[in-house]
Design a protein around this motif. Structure first.
Motif, PDB file in Angstrom:
ATOM      1  N   ALA A   1       0.834  -1.214   0.000  1.00  0.00           N
ATOM      2  CA  ALA A   1       0.000   0.000   0.000  1.00  0.00           C
ATOM      3  C   ALA A   1       0.871   1.269   0.000  1.00  0.00           C
ATOM      4  O   ALA A   1       0.337   2.377   0.126  1.00  0.00           O
ATOM      5  CB  ALA A   1      -0.930  -0.019   1.206  1.00  0.00           C
ATOM      6  N   GLY A   2       2.185   1.094  -0.110  1.00  0.00           N
ATOM      7  CA  GLY A   2       3.083   2.251  -0.205  1.00  0.00           C
ATOM      8  C   GLY A   2       3.431   2.894   1.127  1.00  0.00           C
ATOM      9  O   GLY A   2       3.930   4.017   1.165  1.00  0.00           O
ATOM     10  N   LYS A   3       3.160   2.207   2.225  1.00  0.00           N
ATOM     11  CA  LYS A   3       3.456   2.776   3.553  1.00  0.00           C
ATOM     12  C   LYS A   3       4.938   2.579   3.907  1.00  0.00           C
ATOM     13  O   LYS A   3       5.517   1.545   3.597  1.00  0.00           O
ATOM     14  CB  LYS A   3       2.619   2.061   4.629  1.00  0.00           C
ATOM     15  CG  LYS A   3       1.152   1.998   4.318  1.00  0.00           C
ATOM     16  CD  LYS A   3       0.425   3.148   4.939  1.00  0.00           C
ATOM     17  CE  LYS A   3      -1.070   2.916   4.889  1.00  0.00           C
ATOM     18  NZ  LYS A   3      -1.824   4.150   4.774  1.00  0.00           N
ATOM     19  N   SER A   4       5.492   3.588   4.579  1.00  0.00           N
ATOM     20  CA  SER A   4       6.872   3.458   5.050  1.00  0.00           C
ATOM     21  C   SER A   4       6.878   2.794   6.423  1.00  0.00           C
ATOM     22  O   SER A   4       5.951   2.959   7.223  1.00  0.00           O
ATOM     23  CB  SER A   4       7.541   4.828   5.131  1.00  0.00           C
ATOM     24  OG  SER A   4       6.862   5.637   6.075  1.00  0.00           O
TER      25      SER A   4
ATOM     26  N   ARG B   1      13.466   2.599   7.702  1.00  0.00           N
ATOM     27  CA  ARG B   1      14.380   3.243   8.663  1.00  0.00           C
ATOM     28  C   ARG B   1      14.446   2.411   9.936  1.00  0.00           C
ATOM     29  O   ARG B   1      13.443   1.828  10.352  1.00  0.00           O
ATOM     30  CB  ARG B   1      13.885   4.640   9.038  1.00  0.00           C
ATOM     31  CG  ARG B   1      13.765   5.560   7.861  1.00  0.00           C
ATOM     32  CD  ARG B   1      13.289   6.961   8.252  1.00  0.00           C
ATOM     33  NE  ARG B   1      12.982   7.681   7.032  1.00  0.00           N
ATOM     34  CZ  ARG B   1      11.816   7.604   6.379  1.00  0.00           C
ATOM     35  NH1 ARG B   1      10.817   6.879   6.883  1.00  0.00           N
ATOM     36  NH2 ARG B   1      11.632   8.260   5.252  1.00  0.00           N
ATOM     37  N   ALA B   2      15.643   2.400  10.558  1.00  0.00           N
ATOM     38  CA  ALA B   2      15.782   1.719  11.852  1.00  0.00           C
ATOM     39  C   ALA B   2      16.474   2.664  12.819  1.00  0.00           C
ATOM     40  O   ALA B   2      17.388   3.414  12.436  1.00  0.00           O
ATOM     41  CB  ALA B   2      16.574   0.435  11.696  1.00  0.00           C
ATOM     42  N   TYR B   3      16.041   2.632  14.072  1.00  0.00           N
ATOM     43  CA  TYR B   3      16.437   3.631  15.076  1.00  0.00           C
ATOM     44  C   TYR B   3      17.314   3.003  16.144  1.00  0.00           C
ATOM     45  O   TYR B   3      16.939   1.977  16.736  1.00  0.00           O
ATOM     46  CB  TYR B   3      15.172   4.261  15.687  1.00  0.00           C
ATOM     47  CG  TYR B   3      14.395   4.996  14.620  1.00  0.00           C
ATOM     48  CD1 TYR B   3      13.586   4.285  13.728  1.00  0.00           C
ATOM     49  CD2 TYR B   3      14.539   6.368  14.440  1.00  0.00           C
ATOM     50  CE1 TYR B   3      12.924   4.931  12.697  1.00  0.00           C
ATOM     51  CE2 TYR B   3      13.879   7.020  13.415  1.00  0.00           C
ATOM     52  CZ  TYR B   3      13.075   6.300  12.540  1.00  0.00           C
ATOM     53  OH  TYR B   3      12.436   6.947  11.506  1.00  0.00           O
ATOM     54  N   PHE B   4      18.470   3.635  16.385  1.00  0.00           N
ATOM     55  CA  PHE B   4      19.413   3.115  17.374  1.00  0.00           C
ATOM     56  C   PHE B   4      19.895   4.254  18.269  1.00  0.00           C
ATOM     57  O   PHE B   4      20.097   5.380  17.798  1.00  0.00           O
ATOM     58  CB  PHE B   4      20.611   2.446  16.690  1.00  0.00           C
ATOM     59  CG  PHE B   4      20.251   1.156  16.011  1.00  0.00           C
ATOM     60  CD1 PHE B   4      20.329  -0.048  16.693  1.00  0.00           C
ATOM     61  CD2 PHE B   4      19.792   1.164  14.693  1.00  0.00           C
ATOM     62  CE1 PHE B   4      19.957  -1.243  16.068  1.00  0.00           C
ATOM     63  CE2 PHE B   4      19.425  -0.025  14.070  1.00  0.00           C
ATOM     64  CZ  PHE B   4      19.512  -1.229  14.756  1.00  0.00           C
TER      65      PHE B   4
ATOM     66  N   GLN C   1      10.619   9.115  17.661  1.00  0.00           N
ATOM     67  CA  GLN C   1      11.262   9.543  16.410  1.00  0.00           C
ATOM     68  C   GLN C   1      10.739   8.689  15.246  1.00  0.00           C
ATOM     69  O   GLN C   1      10.416   9.231  14.179  1.00  0.00           O
ATOM     70  CB  GLN C   1      12.778   9.406  16.551  1.00  0.00           C
ATOM     71  CG  GLN C   1      13.560  10.019  15.409  1.00  0.00           C
ATOM     72  CD  GLN C   1      13.359  11.523  15.285  1.00  0.00           C
ATOM     73  OE1 GLN C   1      13.446  12.251  16.264  1.00  0.00           O
ATOM     74  NE2 GLN C   1      13.051  11.989  14.076  1.00  0.00           N
ATOM     75  N   ALA C   2      10.628   7.404  15.465  1.00  0.00           N
ATOM     76  CA  ALA C   2      10.125   6.504  14.413  1.00  0.00           C
ATOM     77  C   ALA C   2       8.677   6.859  14.053  1.00  0.00           C
ATOM     78  O   ALA C   2       8.287   6.827  12.883  1.00  0.00           O
ATOM     79  CB  ALA C   2      10.210   5.052  14.879  1.00  0.00           C
ATOM     80  N   ARG C   3       7.891   7.202  15.077  1.00  0.00           N
ATOM     81  CA  ARG C   3       6.483   7.565  14.854  1.00  0.00           C
ATOM     82  C   ARG C   3       6.381   8.810  13.974  1.00  0.00           C
ATOM     83  O   ARG C   3       5.528   8.897  13.095  1.00  0.00           O
ATOM     84  CB  ARG C   3       5.818   7.793  16.227  1.00  0.00           C
ATOM     85  CG  ARG C   3       4.333   8.038  16.303  1.00  0.00           C
ATOM     86  CD  ARG C   3       3.470   6.883  15.856  1.00  0.00           C
ATOM     87  NE  ARG C   3       3.468   6.753  14.407  1.00  0.00           N
ATOM     88  CZ  ARG C   3       3.001   5.706  13.753  1.00  0.00           C
ATOM     89  NH1 ARG C   3       2.484   4.693  14.393  1.00  0.00           N
ATOM     90  NH2 ARG C   3       3.032   5.650  12.445  1.00  0.00           N
ATOM     91  N   LYS C   4       7.296   9.781  14.217  1.00  0.00           N
ATOM     92  CA  LYS C   4       7.285  11.017  13.425  1.00  0.00           C
ATOM     93  C   LYS C   4       7.630  10.763  11.965  1.00  0.00           C
ATOM     94  O   LYS C   4       7.090  11.412  11.078  1.00  0.00           O
ATOM     95  CB  LYS C   4       8.364  11.973  13.984  1.00  0.00           C
ATOM     96  CG  LYS C   4       7.817  13.012  14.947  1.00  0.00           C
ATOM     97  CD  LYS C   4       8.893  14.047  15.248  1.00  0.00           C
ATOM     98  CE  LYS C   4       8.950  14.261  16.750  1.00  0.00           C
ATOM     99  NZ  LYS C   4      10.235  14.734  17.234  1.00  0.00           N
ATOM    100  N   ASP C   5       8.565   9.833  11.720  1.00  0.00           N
ATOM    101  CA  ASP C   5       9.152   9.685  10.384  1.00  0.00           C
ATOM    102  C   ASP C   5       8.428   8.695   9.480  1.00  0.00           C
ATOM    103  O   ASP C   5       8.711   8.652   8.287  1.00  0.00           O
ATOM    104  CB  ASP C   5      10.611   9.180  10.481  1.00  0.00           C
ATOM    105  CG  ASP C   5      11.518  10.122  11.268  1.00  0.00           C
ATOM    106  OD1 ASP C   5      11.127  11.272  11.508  1.00  0.00           O
ATOM    107  OD2 ASP C   5      12.636   9.693  11.629  1.00  0.00           O
TER     108      ASP C   5
ATOM    109  N   VAL D   1      18.972   5.608  11.761  1.00  0.00           N
ATOM    110  CA  VAL D   1      18.751   6.912  12.384  1.00  0.00           C
ATOM    111  C   VAL D   1      19.271   6.878  13.827  1.00  0.00           C
ATOM    112  O   VAL D   1      18.716   6.170  14.671  1.00  0.00           O
ATOM    113  CB  VAL D   1      17.249   7.281  12.378  1.00  0.00           C
ATOM    114  CG1 VAL D   1      17.047   8.684  12.939  1.00  0.00           C
ATOM    115  CG2 VAL D   1      16.659   7.156  10.978  1.00  0.00           C
ATOM    116  N   PRO D   2      20.353   7.628  14.106  1.00  0.00           N
ATOM    117  CA  PRO D   2      20.887   7.674  15.473  1.00  0.00           C
ATOM    118  C   PRO D   2      20.041   8.608  16.339  1.00  0.00           C
ATOM    119  O   PRO D   2      19.592   9.652  15.870  1.00  0.00           O
ATOM    120  CB  PRO D   2      22.294   8.277  15.314  1.00  0.00           C
ATOM    121  CG  PRO D   2      22.532   8.400  13.838  1.00  0.00           C
ATOM    122  CD  PRO D   2      21.197   8.405  13.170  1.00  0.00           C
ATOM    123  N   VAL D   3      19.818   8.220  17.584  1.00  0.00           N
ATOM    124  CA  VAL D   3      19.009   9.039  18.508  1.00  0.00           C
ATOM    125  C   VAL D   3      19.835   9.334  19.762  1.00  0.00           C
ATOM    126  O   VAL D   3      20.561   8.463  20.269  1.00  0.00           O
ATOM    127  CB  VAL D   3      17.701   8.295  18.872  1.00  0.00           C
ATOM    128  CG1 VAL D   3      16.865   9.115  19.854  1.00  0.00           C
ATOM    129  CG2 VAL D   3      16.889   7.988  17.612  1.00  0.00           C
TER     130      VAL D   3
END
Ligand code: AMP
Length: 291
Positions: free
Chosen positions: A20-23, A144-147, A43-47, A172-174
């Motif tokens: 469905a084209g979702k990220s 994207r993956a968040y670390f 951060q993941a929720r925002k992006d 994505v570094p946090v």
């Protein structure tokens, strides 16, 4: 929010979203979530359109005598925290789902970047981390993956894995999330007695003092390390495992600080807990800044 324990089921639902084209944003964790994890989730929720959090205490990254069995676990509490943050899926496989044949025969490993800091004292740790993260990336296939920067050597090594093995994933570094008194948040902070918890902020204070010496113009890394070590040894009950300044590019220790990006990092045993913390910084001309 849905909690999914099967790889096949997770693959199916995520495939529909991808079609469905979702990220998809992905936050891998070992659970027992705290504000540090939740900041990655935010951060993941925002992006991203879809957020997946994995909760898996990965046996292959624990050495003998380490805290695999005693590592805190509470899926119910984690699920309620994730739900509040708008997570779409928790992936919580059991060990058999991830390693059906027991210990794997094929691993992902890293050279050089694991020679120092935690890698030196936890042989096989980063091999276990890379293997499980590669498996999770293949299962979730996120955009994207968040670390967290709290685990700075892990972040550096995962960035290299994604580059060297061509994973089509943005890492994505946090920033490190801290308690009001400066202690880096960690699931392992629950191991601390009230007395140990009271002195634990002195770990980050010692690093900050070392960083200030560099800001004031010291360029001899050994002198900075010695100063920090002295401070850490003065903390009641603390047993520093290492203090090192390494270059960000190759994670090798440096003697003289020139223009470049560095990590000042430590691991300290405090009672039963092994706590890690770091400051990443950049030197450019006379300027020294957190990076
Ligand atoms: P863990 O559950 O400890 O394996 O950590 C899962 C992810 O959360 C890793 O990317 C960690 O770097 C990150 N993380 C853990 N503690 C913190 C913190 N205090 N601040 C930011 N990120 C963190």
């Amino acid at each position: 929010m849905e909690i999914i324990k099967s790889i096949e089921k997770l693959r199916k639902v995520l495939w529909e979203h991808r079609k469905a084209g979702k990220s998809i944003g992905f936050v891998p964790t070992m659970g027992y979530l705290h504000e540090g994890h939740l900041n990655l989730v935010r951060q993941a929720r925002k992006d991203n359109d879809i957020v997946v959090v994995s909760i898996f205490v990965n046996p292959t990254q624990f050495g003998e005598g380490e805290d695999f069995d005693s590592y805190p676990r509470d899926l119910e509490r984690d699920a309620s925290l994730c739900e509040k943050e708008g997570v779409d899926y928790i992936f919580a496989p059991d060990t058999h789902e991830m390693y059906p044949d027991g210990a794997p025969l094929v691993y992902v490993d890293v050279l050089k970047l694991s020679d120092h800091l935690c890698g030196r004292f936890r042989p096989g740790h980063f091999r276990g981390v890379l293997t499980v993260v590669a498996k999770l990336f293949n299962i979730v296939m996120p955009d994207r993956a968040y670390f967290g920067k709290k685990d700075i050597q892990q972040l550096r090594i995962i960035m290299q894995m994604v580059k060297d093995l061509n994973f089509p994933i943005e890492i994505v570094p946090v920033e490190t999330t801290r308690e009001p008194d400066g202690l880096a948040m960690s699931s392992r902070n629950t191991y601390l007695s009230p007395e140990e918890r009271a002195v634990a902020p002195r770990i980050y204070e010692s690093l900050k003092e070392g960083f200030q010496i560099i800001k004031d113009g010291e360029r001899d890394a050994t002198k900075v390390v010695e100063h920090i070590l002295e401070k850490l040894e003065a903390i009641p009950g603390a047993r520093p495992q290492y203090v090192q300044i390494v270059s960000w590019d190759d994670m090798q220790p440096v003697k003289e600080l020139k223009d470049g990006i560095y990590v000042l990092a430590t691991a300290v045993f405090l009672g039963p807990a092994r706590l890690i913390d770091n400051i990443r910084f950049k030197i450019e001309g006379g300027d020294v800044d957190v990076y």
